[in-house]
Design a protein around this motif. Structure first.
Motif, PDB file in Angstrom:
ATOM      1  N   GLY A 174       0.873  -1.220  -0.035  1.00  0.00           N
ATOM      2  CA  GLY A 174      -0.059  -0.021   0.170  1.00  0.00           C
ATOM      3  C   GLY A 174       1.075   1.252   0.030  1.00  0.00           C
ATOM      4  O   GLY A 174       2.131   1.189  -0.224  1.00  0.00           O
ATOM      5  N   GLU A 175       0.166   2.395  -0.011  1.00  0.00           N
ATOM      6  CA  GLU A 175       0.863   3.564   0.069  1.00  0.00           C
ATOM      7  C   GLU A 175       1.867   3.831   1.371  1.00  0.00           C
ATOM      8  O   GLU A 175       3.028   4.386   1.172  1.00  0.00           O
ATOM      9  CB  GLU A 175       0.087   4.945  -0.077  1.00  0.00           C
ATOM     10  N   ALA A 176       1.370   3.562   2.485  1.00  0.00           N
ATOM     11  CA  ALA A 176       2.001   3.782   3.698  1.00  0.00           C
ATOM     12  C   ALA A 176       3.437   3.075   3.843  1.00  0.00           C
ATOM     13  O   ALA A 176       4.462   3.590   4.328  1.00  0.00           O
ATOM     14  CB  ALA A 176       1.229   3.586   5.005  1.00  0.00           C
ATOM     15  N   ARG A 177       3.533   1.895   3.169  1.00  0.00           N
ATOM     16  CA  ARG A 177       4.699   1.258   3.536  1.00  0.00           C
ATOM     17  C   ARG A 177       5.770   1.685   2.716  1.00  0.00           C
ATOM     18  O   ARG A 177       6.867   1.611   3.227  1.00  0.00           O
ATOM     19  CB  ARG A 177       4.251  -0.454   3.467  1.00  0.00           C
ATOM     20  N   PRO A 178       5.815   1.773   1.380  1.00  0.00           N
ATOM     21  CA  PRO A 178       6.722   2.232   0.662  1.00  0.00           C
ATOM     22  C   PRO A 178       7.271   3.775   1.174  1.00  0.00           C
ATOM     23  O   PRO A 178       8.461   3.898   0.899  1.00  0.00           O
ATOM     24  CB  PRO A 178       6.322   2.361  -0.819  1.00  0.00           C
ATOM     25  N   GLU A 179       6.176   4.412   1.432  1.00  0.00           N
ATOM     26  CA  GLU A 179       6.709   5.788   1.851  1.00  0.00           C
ATOM     27  C   GLU A 179       7.728   5.736   2.957  1.00  0.00           C
ATOM     28  O   GLU A 179       8.545   6.250   3.188  1.00  0.00           O
ATOM     29  CB  GLU A 179       5.448   6.710   1.917  1.00  0.00           C
ATOM     30  N   ALA A 180       7.123   4.817   4.095  1.00  0.00           N
ATOM     31  CA  ALA A 180       7.737   4.616   5.326  1.00  0.00           C
ATOM     32  C   ALA A 180       9.469   4.183   5.131  1.00  0.00           C
ATOM     33  O   ALA A 180      10.288   4.424   5.850  1.00  0.00           O
ATOM     34  CB  ALA A 180       7.345   3.858   6.282  1.00  0.00           C
ATOM     35  N   LEU A 181       9.281   3.113   4.109  1.00  0.00           N
ATOM     36  CA  LEU A 181      10.640   2.427   3.582  1.00  0.00           C
ATOM     37  C   LEU A 181      11.504   3.515   3.193  1.00  0.00           C
ATOM     38  O   LEU A 181      12.731   3.633   3.412  1.00  0.00           O
ATOM     39  CB  LEU A 181      10.401   1.429   2.694  1.00  0.00           C
ATOM     40  N   GLY A 182      11.230   4.255   2.239  1.00  0.00           N
ATOM     41  CA  GLY A 182      11.952   5.408   1.835  1.00  0.00           C
ATOM     42  C   GLY A 182      12.540   6.297   2.759  1.00  0.00           C
ATOM     43  O   GLY A 182      13.586   6.624   2.810  1.00  0.00           O
ATOM     44  N   LEU A 183      11.623   6.468   3.699  1.00  0.00           N
ATOM     45  CA  LEU A 183      11.955   7.563   4.687  1.00  0.00           C
ATOM     46  C   LEU A 183      13.117   6.946   5.609  1.00  0.00           C
ATOM     47  O   LEU A 183      14.014   7.497   6.209  1.00  0.00           O
ATOM     48  CB  LEU A 183      10.663   8.017   5.600  1.00  0.00           C
ATOM     49  N   LEU A 184      12.542   5.903   6.030  1.00  0.00           N
ATOM     50  CA  LEU A 184      13.547   4.967   6.862  1.00  0.00           C
ATOM     51  C   LEU A 184      14.867   4.779   6.219  1.00  0.00           C
ATOM     52  O   LEU A 184      16.044   4.946   6.941  1.00  0.00           O
ATOM     53  CB  LEU A 184      12.958   3.614   7.430  1.00  0.00           C
ATOM     54  N   GLY A 185      15.206   4.536   4.966  1.00  0.00           N
ATOM     55  CA  GLY A 185      16.224   4.177   4.340  1.00  0.00           C
ATOM     56  C   GLY A 185      16.885   5.555   4.330  1.00  0.00           C
ATOM     57  O   GLY A 185      18.264   5.591   4.351  1.00  0.00           O
ATOM     58  N   ALA A 186      16.438   6.734   4.029  1.00  0.00           N
ATOM     59  CA  ALA A 186      16.967   7.966   3.979  1.00  0.00           C
ATOM     60  C   ALA A 186      17.757   8.113   5.317  1.00  0.00           C
ATOM     61  O   ALA A 186      18.703   8.533   5.566  1.00  0.00           O
ATOM     62  CB  ALA A 186      16.040   9.007   3.788  1.00  0.00           C
ATOM     63  N   TYR A 187      16.851   7.853   6.429  1.00  0.00           N
ATOM     64  CA  TYR A 187      17.433   8.079   7.759  1.00  0.00           C
ATOM     65  C   TYR A 187      18.637   7.407   8.240  1.00  0.00           C
ATOM     66  O   TYR A 187      19.376   7.769   8.827  1.00  0.00           O
ATOM     67  CB  TYR A 187      16.083   7.794   8.712  1.00  0.00           C
ATOM     68  N   VAL A 188      18.517   6.060   7.771  1.00  0.00           N
ATOM     69  CA  VAL A 188      19.693   5.180   8.074  1.00  0.00           C
ATOM     70  C   VAL A 188      20.831   5.560   7.721  1.00  0.00           C
ATOM     71  O   VAL A 188      21.923   5.606   8.051  1.00  0.00           O
ATOM     72  CB  VAL A 188      19.449   3.753   7.594  1.00  0.00           C
ATOM     73  N   GLY A 189      20.840   6.157   6.191  1.00  0.00           N
ATOM     74  CA  GLY A 189      21.926   6.807   5.660  1.00  0.00           C
ATOM     75  C   GLY A 189      22.578   8.068   6.471  1.00  0.00           C
ATOM     76  O   GLY A 189      23.767   7.985   6.501  1.00  0.00           O
ATOM     77  N   GLU A 190      21.515   8.921   6.873  1.00  0.00           N
ATOM     78  CA  GLU A 190      22.077   9.903   7.433  1.00  0.00           C
ATOM     79  C   GLU A 190      22.655   9.561   8.805  1.00  0.00           C
ATOM     80  O   GLU A 190      23.674   9.983   9.323  1.00  0.00           O
ATOM     81  CB  GLU A 190      20.840  11.085   7.806  1.00  0.00           C
ATOM     82  N   LEU A 191      21.966   8.494   9.466  1.00  0.00           N
ATOM     83  CA  LEU A 191      22.664   8.009  10.755  1.00  0.00           C
ATOM     84  C   LEU A 191      24.095   7.216  10.692  1.00  0.00           C
ATOM     85  O   LEU A 191      24.924   7.833  11.690  1.00  0.00           O
ATOM     86  CB  LEU A 191      21.565   6.973  11.260  1.00  0.00           C
ATOM     87  N   VAL A 192      24.373   6.845   9.622  1.00  0.00           N
ATOM     88  CA  VAL A 192      25.506   6.091   9.263  1.00  0.00           C
ATOM     89  C   VAL A 192      26.718   7.318   9.103  1.00  0.00           C
ATOM     90  O   VAL A 192      27.745   7.249   9.809  1.00  0.00           O
ATOM     91  CB  VAL A 192      25.506   5.098   8.013  1.00  0.00           C
ATOM     92  N   ALA A 194      26.292  10.221  10.504  1.00  0.00           N
ATOM     93  CA  ALA A 194      26.845  10.948  11.580  1.00  0.00           C
ATOM     94  C   ALA A 194      27.605  10.038  12.630  1.00  0.00           C
ATOM     95  O   ALA A 194      28.414  10.520  13.154  1.00  0.00           O
ATOM     96  CB  ALA A 194      25.307  11.174  12.271  1.00  0.00           C
ATOM     97  N   LYS A 195      27.443   8.736  12.234  1.00  0.00           N
ATOM     98  CA  LYS A 195      28.416   7.941  13.426  1.00  0.00           C
ATOM     99  C   LYS A 195      29.805   8.026  12.805  1.00  0.00           C
ATOM    100  O   LYS A 195      30.559   7.662  13.477  1.00  0.00           O
ATOM    101  CB  LYS A 195      27.766   6.531  13.187  1.00  0.00           C
ATOM    102  N   ARG A 196      29.840   8.021  11.479  1.00  0.00           N
ATOM    103  CA  ARG A 196      31.233   8.203  10.985  1.00  0.00           C
ATOM    104  C   ARG A 196      31.872   9.403  11.494  1.00  0.00           C
ATOM    105  O   ARG A 196      33.083   9.450  11.541  1.00  0.00           O
ATOM    106  CB  ARG A 196      31.295   8.090   9.469  1.00  0.00           C
ATOM    107  N   ARG A 197      31.042  10.386  11.704  1.00  0.00           N
ATOM    108  CA  ARG A 197      31.738  11.755  11.961  1.00  0.00           C
ATOM    109  C   ARG A 197      31.984  11.677  13.496  1.00  0.00           C
ATOM    110  O   ARG A 197      33.145  11.954  13.875  1.00  0.00           O
ATOM    111  CB  ARG A 197      30.968  12.953  11.791  1.00  0.00           C
TER     112      ARG A 197
END
Length: 395
Positions: A174-192, A194-197
């Motif tokens: 449905g619409e909610a799951r793909p959108e949430a996956l995209g947001l979560l994937g982007a967040y994980v990238g930002e978190l990685v 931040a942890k490198r810094r």
């Protein structure tokens, strides 16, 4: 169907019928996917450890893979290659890297902090008013415990909770799951990044450093591993606490016994896991060669779905399986965390948090009661995760 309303609310009568009629039956889902359901304990335990049953969706039948159907939605978000979608030796390599951070010593050090959070959350529940025990207690408790282990900043945890709930709430695209996956994937990238810094003393910092050093994880593997740890670790324990409280309230004799004999808590948690597993079915497996399950021929490519909840109610393994008995001596033989090489990596953390949460509720909320009749509860529409969407109670 496995995902109709009656099955979501109480799957156990249907499971009993399936066990009696042969234990391996075809099932069809609203999404158009299909597979063969394993319902008997011995068959389930054997299937969970059988190397001929692959977790890699690339071994799915051609009509599953056609137009991407049956492939994890995570694949299309770059998050699909992780512990639940790989086989040895790739799975062994990934698990070895992460499991060193989920040791008894490391996790036991979290116990005092988890117990303090339990007390603080219970203190904050309004007395005499209706509360949602999942949203107001189970979710924030596990969210804090898991995010402390992984290293998710406190400021991000509200968004993280919303995204993970959407990701596991349904197996349909449905619409909610793909959108949430995209947001979560982007967040994980930002978190990685931040942890490198600024690395910390946490799991994500450690596996990020390992990937940077070229030890074992590639960049896509790193992202997918963090995604899996965030989502799977959160939902399993929230389900354990929510289902556990609900089950005890439906069995006042067992709740009273636990209050009278708090030393039974560890065994009670195992029996609650057996009686109603928060992970109702394991993720898909695919036969890589012709084989048999429970004496039934299984051709290569066939999708197999192991019903952990059905196996845990098999009278061939557990006497009087439909009776909740917190003094049951063999309850720890349940399959709620799986079995074999894919045994749940977060089982120790789930048990630790579950014991603290259920122990606190039993000890500190003597007047707890359901605020609505059980038949009014709505259940999670998920192929794997089981539990009520909300648990309205009066404290």
């Amino acid at each position: 169907m496995l995902d109709d309303e009656r099955m979501l609310a109480d799957p156990y009568p249907a499971y009993a019928g399936l066990r009696e009629s042969g234990g391996l039956r075809r099932v069809d889902l609203r999404s158009g996917l299909y597979g063969w359901l394993v319902t008997r304990y011995d068959d389930a335990r054997a299937a969970l450890a059988d190397p001929r049953l692959s977790k890699d969706p690339r071994n799915a039948p051609p009509d599953w893979q056609e137009a991407g159907r049956g492939r994890p939605l995570e694949d299309r978000s770059g998050l699909g290659t992780h512990l639940l979608t790989t086989d040895p030796p790739e799975h062994t390599r990934l698990r070895r890297l992460v499991s060193r951070y989920f040791t008894p010593g490391r996790l036991d050090a979290l116990r005092p902090g988890i117990e303090r959070r339990v007390d603080a959350l219970l203190d904050g529940l309004p007395k005499g008013a209706e509360v949602n025990l999942i949203a107001d207690f189970a979710s924030p408790l596990q969210l804090a415990a898991l995010c402390d282990v992984l290293g998710v900043p406190a400021a991000d945890r509200t968004d993280f909770q919303r995204w993970t709930t959407a990701v596991v709430s349904s197996d349909e695209d449905g619409e909610a799951r793909p959108e949430a996956l995209g947001l979560l994937g982007a967040y994980v990238g930002e978190l990685v990044e931040a942890k490198r810094r600024v690395p910390g003393d946490d799991v994500i910092s450690a596996i990020t450093a390992a990937a940077d050093d070229g030890e074992r994880l590639s960049e896509p593997e790193l992202m997918a591993m963090i995604f899996l740890l965030l989502v799977a670790g959160y939902e399993t324990t929230v389900g354990l606490v929510g289902l556990g409280v609900y089950t005890l309230l439906r069995h006042p004799d067992q709740l009273r016994l636990l209050r009278e004999r708090p030393g039974l808590l560890d065994g009670a948690v195992e029996e609650l896991l057996r009686y109603d597993s928060p992970v109702e079915r394991a993720t898909w497996r695919f036969a890589t060669e012709p084989m048999e399950i429970g004496g039934v021929p299984v051709p290569a490519g066939r999708p197999i779905l192991v019903a952990l909840g059905a196996a845990n109610r098999d009278p061939g393994r557990f006497p009087e399986p439909d009776r909740l008995d917190i003094t049951r001596e063999d309850a720890a033989g349940h399959l709620s965390f799986g079995h074999g090489p894919h045994y749940c990596l977060g089982a120790m953390l789930a048990r630790l948090t579950g014991r603290a949460a259920l122990g606190g509720v039993v000890r500190r909320l003597p007047g707890l009661a359901l605020a609505v009749p059980p038949e009014r509860l709505r259940w999670r529409a998920s192929l794997t995760v089981r539990g009520p969407q909300r648990l309205p109670v009066v404290v």
